[in-house]
Design a protein around this motif. Structure first.
Motif, PDB file in Angstrom:
ATOM      1  N   TYR A   1       0.826  -1.202   0.000  1.00  0.00           N
ATOM      2  CA  TYR A   1       0.000   0.000   0.000  1.00  0.00           C
ATOM      3  C   TYR A   1       0.864   1.258   0.000  1.00  0.00           C
ATOM      4  O   TYR A   1       0.471   2.293  -0.544  1.00  0.00           O
ATOM      5  N   ALA A   2       2.052   1.163   0.602  1.00  0.00           N
ATOM      6  CA  ALA A   2       2.992   2.281   0.538  1.00  0.00           C
ATOM      7  C   ALA A   2       3.440   2.502  -0.903  1.00  0.00           C
ATOM      8  O   ALA A   2       3.621   3.640  -1.342  1.00  0.00           O
ATOM      9  N   ARG A   3       3.592   1.412  -1.642  1.00  0.00           N
ATOM     10  CA  ARG A   3       3.964   1.533  -3.062  1.00  0.00           C
ATOM     11  C   ARG A   3       2.861   2.239  -3.842  1.00  0.00           C
ATOM     12  O   ARG A   3       3.127   3.052  -4.728  1.00  0.00           O
ATOM     13  N   VAL A   4       1.602   1.917  -3.516  1.00  0.00           N
ATOM     14  CA  VAL A   4       0.470   2.572  -4.179  1.00  0.00           C
ATOM     15  C   VAL A   4       0.461   4.059  -3.845  1.00  0.00           C
ATOM     16  O   VAL A   4       0.250   4.912  -4.722  1.00  0.00           O
ATOM     17  N   ALA A   5       0.691   4.387  -2.577  1.00  0.00           N
ATOM     18  CA  ALA A   5       0.731   5.793  -2.160  1.00  0.00           C
ATOM     19  C   ALA A   5       1.841   6.532  -2.896  1.00  0.00           C
ATOM     20  O   ALA A   5       1.662   7.671  -3.346  1.00  0.00           O
ATOM     21  N   ASN A   6       2.990   5.880  -3.039  1.00  0.00           N
ATOM     22  CA  ASN A   6       4.103   6.466  -3.790  1.00  0.00           C
ATOM     23  C   ASN A   6       3.708   6.736  -5.232  1.00  0.00           C
ATOM     24  O   ASN A   6       3.992   7.800  -5.788  1.00  0.00           O
ATOM     25  N   TYR A   7       3.049   5.750  -5.837  1.00  0.00           N
ATOM     26  CA  TYR A   7       2.639   5.901  -7.233  1.00  0.00           C
ATOM     27  C   TYR A   7       1.714   7.100  -7.384  1.00  0.00           C
ATOM     28  O   TYR A   7       1.849   7.890  -8.323  1.00  0.00           O
ATOM     29  N   ARG A   8       0.790   7.256  -6.458  1.00  0.00           N
ATOM     30  CA  ARG A   8      -0.167   8.361  -6.549  1.00  0.00           C
ATOM     31  C   ARG A   8       0.522   9.707  -6.424  1.00  0.00           C
ATOM     32  O   ARG A   8       0.093  10.698  -7.012  1.00  0.00           O
ATOM     33  N   ALA A   9       1.593   9.758  -5.650  1.00  0.00           N
ATOM     34  CA  ALA A   9       2.335  11.012  -5.517  1.00  0.00           C
ATOM     35  C   ALA A   9       3.279  11.223  -6.695  1.00  0.00           C
ATOM     36  O   ALA A   9       3.260  12.264  -7.358  1.00  0.00           O
ATOM     37  N   ILE A  10       4.076  10.210  -6.984  1.00  0.00           N
ATOM     38  CA  ILE A  10       5.154  10.366  -7.957  1.00  0.00           C
ATOM     39  C   ILE A  10       4.647  10.411  -9.401  1.00  0.00           C
ATOM     40  O   ILE A  10       5.328  10.921 -10.293  1.00  0.00           O
ATOM     41  N   SER A  11       3.426   9.933  -9.647  1.00  0.00           N
ATOM     42  CA  SER A  11       2.873  10.031 -11.001  1.00  0.00           C
ATOM     43  C   SER A  11       2.660  11.492 -11.412  1.00  0.00           C
ATOM     44  O   SER A  11       2.483  11.787 -12.593  1.00  0.00           O
ATOM     45  N   SER A  12       2.708  12.398 -10.435  1.00  0.00           N
ATOM     46  CA  SER A  12       2.527  13.816 -10.744  1.00  0.00           C
ATOM     47  C   SER A  12       3.839  14.511 -11.102  1.00  0.00           C
ATOM     48  O   SER A  12       3.822  15.638 -11.611  1.00  0.00           O
ATOM     49  N   VAL A  13       4.964  13.873 -10.842  1.00  0.00           N
ATOM     50  CA  VAL A  13       6.245  14.533 -11.088  1.00  0.00           C
ATOM     51  C   VAL A  13       6.551  14.558 -12.589  1.00  0.00           C
ATOM     52  O   VAL A  13       6.318  13.574 -13.301  1.00  0.00           O
ATOM     53  N   PRO A  14       7.025  15.683 -13.114  1.00  0.00           N
ATOM     54  CA  PRO A  14       7.425  15.723 -14.529  1.00  0.00           C
ATOM     55  C   PRO A  14       8.511  14.694 -14.806  1.00  0.00           C
ATOM     56  O   PRO A  14       9.388  14.459 -13.971  1.00  0.00           O
ATOM     57  N   TYR A  15       8.448  14.074 -15.985  1.00  0.00           N
ATOM     58  CA  TYR A  15       9.404  13.025 -16.316  1.00  0.00           C
ATOM     59  C   TYR A  15      10.832  13.560 -16.382  1.00  0.00           C
ATOM     60  O   TYR A  15      11.075  14.689 -16.801  1.00  0.00           O
ATOM     61  N   GLY A  16      11.773  12.681 -15.975  1.00  0.00           N
ATOM     62  CA  GLY A  16      13.172  13.044 -16.004  1.00  0.00           C
ATOM     63  C   GLY A  16      13.831  12.731 -17.339  1.00  0.00           C
ATOM     64  O   GLY A  16      13.208  12.187 -18.257  1.00  0.00           O
ATOM     65  N   LYS A  17      15.092  13.040 -17.419  1.00  0.00           N
ATOM     66  CA  LYS A  17      15.876  12.935 -18.658  1.00  0.00           C
ATOM     67  C   LYS A  17      15.878  11.534 -19.251  1.00  0.00           C
ATOM     68  O   LYS A  17      15.952  11.369 -20.472  1.00  0.00           O
ATOM     69  N   TYR A  18      15.791  10.511 -18.417  1.00  0.00           N
ATOM     70  CA  TYR A  18      15.910   9.141 -18.894  1.00  0.00           C
ATOM     71  C   TYR A  18      14.556   8.489 -19.176  1.00  0.00           C
ATOM     72  O   TYR A  18      14.479   7.277 -19.340  1.00  0.00           O
ATOM     73  N   HIS A  19      13.512   9.282 -19.256  1.00  0.00           N
ATOM     74  CA  HIS A  19      12.174   8.783 -19.602  1.00  0.00           C
ATOM     75  C   HIS A  19      11.832   9.239 -21.023  1.00  0.00           C
ATOM     76  O   HIS A  19      12.155  10.353 -21.423  1.00  0.00           O
ATOM     77  N   LYS A  20      11.162   8.387 -21.767  1.00  0.00           N
ATOM     78  CA  LYS A  20      10.843   8.715 -23.157  1.00  0.00           C
ATOM     79  C   LYS A  20       9.880   9.906 -23.272  1.00  0.00           C
ATOM     80  O   LYS A  20       9.795  10.533 -24.332  1.00  0.00           O
ATOM     81  N   GLY A  21       9.193  10.216 -22.173  1.00  0.00           N
ATOM     82  CA  GLY A  21       8.262  11.348 -22.199  1.00  0.00           C
ATOM     83  C   GLY A  21       8.877  12.647 -21.713  1.00  0.00           C
ATOM     84  O   GLY A  21       8.162  13.628 -21.483  1.00  0.00           O
ATOM     85  N   TYR A  22      10.203  12.675 -21.583  1.00  0.00           N
ATOM     86  CA  TYR A  22      10.924  13.844 -21.067  1.00  0.00           C
ATOM     87  C   TYR A  22      10.575  15.104 -21.851  1.00  0.00           C
ATOM     88  O   TYR A  22      10.672  15.130 -23.084  1.00  0.00           O
ATOM     89  N   LEU A  23      10.138  16.140 -21.142  1.00  0.00           N
ATOM     90  CA  LEU A  23       9.758  17.449 -21.685  1.00  0.00           C
ATOM     91  C   LEU A  23       8.543  17.393 -22.612  1.00  0.00           C
ATOM     92  O   LEU A  23       8.229  18.380 -23.283  1.00  0.00           O
ATOM     93  N   GLN A  24       7.875  16.242 -22.656  1.00  0.00           N
ATOM     94  CA  GLN A  24       6.687  16.108 -23.499  1.00  0.00           C
ATOM     95  C   GLN A  24       5.405  16.011 -22.663  1.00  0.00           C
ATOM     96  O   GLN A  24       4.327  15.776 -23.206  1.00  0.00           O
ATOM     97  N   ASP A  25       5.535  16.170 -21.365  1.00  0.00           N
ATOM     98  CA  ASP A  25       4.380  15.995 -20.482  1.00  0.00           C
ATOM     99  C   ASP A  25       3.907  17.304 -19.847  1.00  0.00           C
ATOM    100  O   ASP A  25       3.188  17.299 -18.852  1.00  0.00           O
ATOM    101  N   LYS A  26       4.301  18.423 -20.423  1.00  0.00           N
ATOM    102  CA  LYS A  26       3.958  19.716 -19.829  1.00  0.00           C
ATOM    103  C   LYS A  26       2.450  19.942 -19.728  1.00  0.00           C
ATOM    104  O   LYS A  26       1.966  20.579 -18.802  1.00  0.00           O
ATOM    105  N   GLU A  27       1.705  19.423 -20.715  1.00  0.00           N
ATOM    106  CA  GLU A  27       0.258  19.626 -20.722  1.00  0.00           C
ATOM    107  C   GLU A  27      -0.503  18.470 -20.072  1.00  0.00           C
ATOM    108  O   GLU A  27      -1.733  18.478 -20.051  1.00  0.00           O
ATOM    109  N   GLN A  28       0.235  17.509 -19.549  1.00  0.00           N
ATOM    110  CA  GLN A  28      -0.414  16.387 -18.861  1.00  0.00           C
ATOM    111  C   GLN A  28      -1.063  16.912 -17.584  1.00  0.00           C
ATOM    112  O   GLN A  28      -0.442  17.644 -16.809  1.00  0.00           O
TER     113      GLN A  28
END
Length: 231
Positions: free
Chosen positions: A194-221
């Motif tokens: 459940y802590a992992r789920v809580a983490n997911y709910r928080a961290i899913s809001s963070v803009p993607y970092g350099k090593y993610h394919k969505g880097y700088l493409q999620d501004k309007e998400q």
């Protein structure tokens, strides 16, 4: 239908729409919510030991095992948590509370990190009343830049799980079975998933970092605009 009834009907519909609109979560884009993330574009993140505000003595130890993976999956280089913890312990620092007021620029000097993640365990408990039981995990996250010392991202992740036995009817036998199932689920509850789920709910809001394919493409998400909780 009379004019009075007509106006009452329209008024009722307007009130329903107003209530539904006010209850709906407000959405905001990542760019509008966290503009500093896109300005500073951190690449590496250092995880500090969590701050535990609950009475659960083991919450800190368990929760710390759930942090590194989701941050990495979001496209950031994460300094190995075990190594960071050992270095801090060698310096006599066992609690992140001691680091809260320390200039985070020091972590750039010592580790070369672009940002530092502070996490606070707000809730890690079970409310139990014989035939009903809820498990709650709530985490506050705050990312500070080691360049500007500003908070560049913050969010809360909360999960509430019903541990009661479900529907067993309203008979005495059904209530007995439900209370037994609730007691078993409560006694054997594992917080980590459940802590992992809580983490997911928080961290899913963070803009993607350099090593993610969505880097700088999620501004309007869009993400849910969370209200600041009263202290």
């Amino acid at each position: 239908m009379s004019n009075r009834q007509h106006f009452l009907l329209i008024g009722s519909i307007c009130l329903m729409i107003l209530l539904l609109t006010s209850c709906a979560p407000k959405m905001v884009t990542k760019a509008d919510k966290f503009p500093l993330m896109y300005e500073e574009m951190p690449v590496s993140i250092l995880l500090l030991p969590p701050i535990n505000e609950t009475t659960a003595a083991d919450a800190k130890e368990y929760y710390s095992t759930t942090l590194q993976e989701p941050i990495s999956f979001s496209g950031y280089y994460v300094f190995p948590y075990e190594v960071t913890s050992e270095v801090l312990k060698m310096e006599g620092i066992y609690d992140a509370e001691l680091l809260k007021d320390l200039p985070v620029t020091k972590f750039r000097e010592y580790f070369g990190a672009d940002a530092v993640l502070f996490t606070t365990i707000k809730k890690w408990d079970i409310s139990y009343i014989v035939i009903a039981s809820n498990l709650t995990v709530s985490i506050d996250c705050e990312l500070k830049s080691t360049k500007s010392e500003q908070v560049i991202w913050s969010y809360n992740g909360t999960v509430v799980i019903d541990l009661s036995g479900g529907g067993y009817g309203g008979s005495v036998a059904g209530l007995i079975v439900k209370s037994i199932v609730t007691a078993i689920n409560t006694a054997t509850a594992d917080y980590v998933p459940y802590a992992r789920v809580a983490n997911y709910r928080a961290i899913s809001s963070v803009p993607y970092g350099k090593y993610h394919k969505g880097y700088l493409q999620d501004k309007e998400q869009k993400i849910v605009e969370q209200r600041k909780q009263a202290q």
